[in-house]
Design a protein around this motif. Sequence first.
Motif, PDB file in Angstrom:
ATOM      1  N   GLU A   1       0.840  -1.197   0.000  1.00  0.00           N
ATOM      2  CA  GLU A   1       0.000   0.000   0.000  1.00  0.00           C
ATOM      3  C   GLU A   1       0.875   1.247   0.000  1.00  0.00           C
ATOM      4  N   SER A   2       0.403   2.293  -0.709  1.00  0.00           N
ATOM      5  CA  SER A   2       1.150   3.545  -0.760  1.00  0.00           C
ATOM      6  C   SER A   2       0.185   4.719  -0.845  1.00  0.00           C
ATOM      7  N   PRO A   3      -0.492   5.017   0.256  1.00  0.00           N
ATOM      8  CA  PRO A   3      -1.508   6.074   0.242  1.00  0.00           C
ATOM      9  C   PRO A   3      -0.908   7.475   0.402  1.00  0.00           C
ATOM     10  N   GLY A   4      -1.747   8.473   0.207  1.00  0.00           N
ATOM     11  CA  GLY A   4      -1.356   9.854   0.504  1.00  0.00           C
ATOM     12  C   GLY A   4      -0.589  10.571  -0.577  1.00  0.00           C
ATOM     13  N   GLU A   5      -0.683  10.097  -1.821  1.00  0.00           N
ATOM     14  CA  GLU A   5       0.110  10.702  -2.897  1.00  0.00           C
ATOM     15  C   GLU A   5      -0.704  11.615  -3.816  1.00  0.00           C
ATOM     16  N   GLU A   6      -1.926  11.885  -3.437  1.00  0.00           N
ATOM     17  CA  GLU A   6      -2.822  12.636  -4.321  1.00  0.00           C
ATOM     18  C   GLU A   6      -2.315  14.038  -4.657  1.00  0.00           C
ATOM     19  N   ALA A   7      -1.449  14.601  -3.817  1.00  0.00           N
ATOM     20  CA  ALA A   7      -0.950  15.958  -4.044  1.00  0.00           C
ATOM     21  C   ALA A   7       0.148  16.015  -5.104  1.00  0.00           C
ATOM     22  N   ALA A   8       0.647  14.859  -5.511  1.00  0.00           N
ATOM     23  CA  ALA A   8       1.715  14.832  -6.514  1.00  0.00           C
ATOM     24  C   ALA A   8       1.218  15.402  -7.837  1.00  0.00           C
ATOM     25  N   PRO A   9       2.035  16.229  -8.495  1.00  0.00           N
ATOM     26  CA  PRO A   9       1.606  16.854  -9.758  1.00  0.00           C
ATOM     27  C   PRO A   9       1.187  15.858 -10.829  1.00  0.00           C
ATOM     28  N   LYS A  10       1.801  14.677 -10.856  1.00  0.00           N
ATOM     29  CA  LYS A  10       1.496  13.701 -11.904  1.00  0.00           C
ATOM     30  C   LYS A  10       0.694  12.512 -11.373  1.00  0.00           C
ATOM     31  N   PHE A  11      -0.016  12.739 -10.280  1.00  0.00           N
ATOM     32  CA  PHE A  11      -0.841  11.657  -9.748  1.00  0.00           C
ATOM     33  C   PHE A  11      -1.897  11.247 -10.771  1.00  0.00           C
ATOM     34  N   LYS A  12      -2.484  12.239 -11.451  1.00  0.00           N
ATOM     35  CA  LYS A  12      -3.452  11.984 -12.516  1.00  0.00           C
ATOM     36  C   LYS A  12      -2.960  12.626 -13.811  1.00  0.00           C
ATOM     37  N   SER A  13      -3.161  11.936 -14.914  1.00  0.00           N
ATOM     38  CA  SER A  13      -2.804  12.499 -16.210  1.00  0.00           C
ATOM     39  C   SER A  13      -3.739  11.941 -17.274  1.00  0.00           C
ATOM     40  N   VAL A  14      -3.881  12.683 -18.363  1.00  0.00           N
ATOM     41  CA  VAL A  14      -4.779  12.277 -19.448  1.00  0.00           C
ATOM     42  C   VAL A  14      -4.066  12.469 -20.790  1.00  0.00           C
ATOM     43  N   VAL A  15      -4.165  11.459 -21.636  1.00  0.00           N
ATOM     44  CA  VAL A  15      -3.638  11.539 -22.995  1.00  0.00           C
ATOM     45  C   VAL A  15      -4.808  11.403 -23.963  1.00  0.00           C
ATOM     46  N   LYS A  16      -4.924  12.376 -24.876  1.00  0.00           N
ATOM     47  CA  LYS A  16      -5.978  12.322 -25.885  1.00  0.00           C
ATOM     48  C   LYS A  16      -5.342  12.299 -27.268  1.00  0.00           C
ATOM     49  N   MET A  17      -5.927  11.513 -28.163  1.00  0.00           N
ATOM     50  CA  MET A  17      -5.431  11.460 -29.540  1.00  0.00           C
ATOM     51  C   MET A  17      -6.579  11.089 -30.463  1.00  0.00           C
ATOM     52  N   SER A  18      -6.400  11.405 -31.727  1.00  0.00           N
ATOM     53  CA  SER A  18      -7.429  11.052 -32.709  1.00  0.00           C
ATOM     54  C   SER A  18      -7.462   9.542 -32.910  1.00  0.00           C
ATOM     55  N   TYR A  19      -8.548   9.057 -33.457  1.00  0.00           N
ATOM     56  CA  TYR A  19      -8.658   7.625 -33.733  1.00  0.00           C
ATOM     57  C   TYR A  19      -7.574   7.179 -34.707  1.00  0.00           C
ATOM     58  N   LEU A  20      -7.300   8.020 -35.715  1.00  0.00           N
ATOM     59  CA  LEU A  20      -6.278   7.674 -36.696  1.00  0.00           C
ATOM     60  C   LEU A  20      -4.902   7.538 -36.041  1.00  0.00           C
ATOM     61  N   GLU A  21      -4.584   8.467 -35.158  1.00  0.00           N
ATOM     62  CA  GLU A  21      -3.289   8.416 -34.467  1.00  0.00           C
ATOM     63  C   GLU A  21      -3.206   7.193 -33.564  1.00  0.00           C
ATOM     64  N   PHE A  22      -4.285   6.903 -32.865  1.00  0.00           N
ATOM     65  CA  PHE A  22      -4.342   5.738 -31.978  1.00  0.00           C
ATOM     66  C   PHE A  22      -4.080   4.449 -32.766  1.00  0.00           C
ATOM     67  N   ILE A  23      -4.767   4.291 -33.886  1.00  0.00           N
ATOM     68  CA  ILE A  23      -4.604   3.096 -34.716  1.00  0.00           C
ATOM     69  C   ILE A  23      -3.201   3.041 -35.319  1.00  0.00           C
ATOM     70  N   LYS A  24      -2.691   4.192 -35.731  1.00  0.00           N
ATOM     71  CA  LYS A  24      -1.350   4.251 -36.324  1.00  0.00           C
ATOM     72  C   LYS A  24      -0.287   3.783 -35.335  1.00  0.00           C
ATOM     73  N   LYS A  25      -0.410   4.185 -34.085  1.00  0.00           N
ATOM     74  CA  LYS A  25       0.557   3.776 -33.058  1.00  0.00           C
ATOM     75  C   LYS A  25       0.535   2.251 -32.869  1.00  0.00           C
ATOM     76  N   ILE A  26      -0.660   1.691 -32.879  1.00  0.00           N
ATOM     77  CA  ILE A  26      -0.784   0.233 -32.710  1.00  0.00           C
ATOM     78  C   ILE A  26      -0.204  -0.502 -33.916  1.00  0.00           C
ATOM     79  N   ASN A  27      -0.584  -0.051 -35.105  1.00  0.00           N
ATOM     80  CA  ASN A  27      -0.138  -0.734 -36.327  1.00  0.00           C
ATOM     81  C   ASN A  27       1.363  -0.600 -36.565  1.00  0.00           C
TER      82      ASN A  27
END
Length: 347
Positions: free
Chosen positions: A213-239
């Motif tokens: 267990e490692s609680p209490g880290e919610e204040a870290a700047p990178k505790f949460k992050s989001v990456v968004k990309m187009s469907y074409l880019e997503f498929i291109k990365k996989i292929n």
Amino acid sequence: MSIPIHLKRFFLLILISTSFIIILSLALVGFGEGSGNVVKSIIPRFLMKSNDIAFNENNVGVPKIKVYITKENRVVEMYLEEYVRGVVAAEVPVEFEIEALKAQAVAARTFALAHMEEYGGKKYKSNTGANVCDTVQCQVFTNKDDRLKTWPASKREEYWNKITEAVKDTSGEALVYDGRIIDEPLFFAVSGGKTENALDVFKDNKPYLKSVESPGEEAAPKFKSVVKMSYLEFIKKINAEYSNTDISLLNVRNQIEIKSRNESGSVKEIRLGKTTISGVKFRTIMGLNSTNFKIKFNSSNVEISCTGYGHGVGMSQWGANAMAKQGKNYKEILQHYYSGVEITKMK
């Protein structure tokens, strides 16, 4: 004879100033045997005086370690404790609690010793002849001058003294498991509330690298992050990695499935069309902060939200700081994140 008012004020000012000097002097040197040092009991040592000691043969600096400095393309030999000071300065925010910095110092020193042949270790894989390098391939190292440039001028001495204090107070200490210096004292930035088993991430069943267990880290700047990309880019990365998945714009929503998760909540396996890969590999393909992620298919893009930052194995640096804020000392922190280890003073 009456004394003029302006003289009375002058004498009063002298009396107040003298009293202040006497009180301050007593506070600095103590009020007598057994009374303790009032100021030192309140103010950390790194704020009281310069701790920028020189690590050498006479001052707990030995032994020496060879470090490959990437930007200079050369190997520099330095005292081990000087190297540890540079790693702590580079790897964690100096604003962290002093006990968290001490925990980092011991982990960094352990890594160094595990790559020194005189302690039964092996040099990192390179043709440089160095024991370690100064990048994430080993652990990041920075010298004093470069680090000071990144800090406010008014804080430089305080910050450098604080790091020196953490290294000096743990001088020579390393993590030992079953009588041997551990060879993988791994650490990372931020967990998602629980660390990973080494077996799940690196296919290496280190007994001291278990999920905790490692609680209490919610204040870290990178505790949460989001990456968004187009469907074409997503498929291109996989292929680009797997050409036979048969994923297209028409079926992508139905061809991506998280198959299983580790006990920490991170993705263990994910299906990409006809191919199933590890969450670790998917993280690399998509450039994610962690393997603890969720995927959402929006109308115009693919959204991947992550919790935590780093591989998740070993000591969470922000978790260590959270424990330090709760009053835990560096030994308690280390023995929490590295299962079954002892902290031993090396000779």
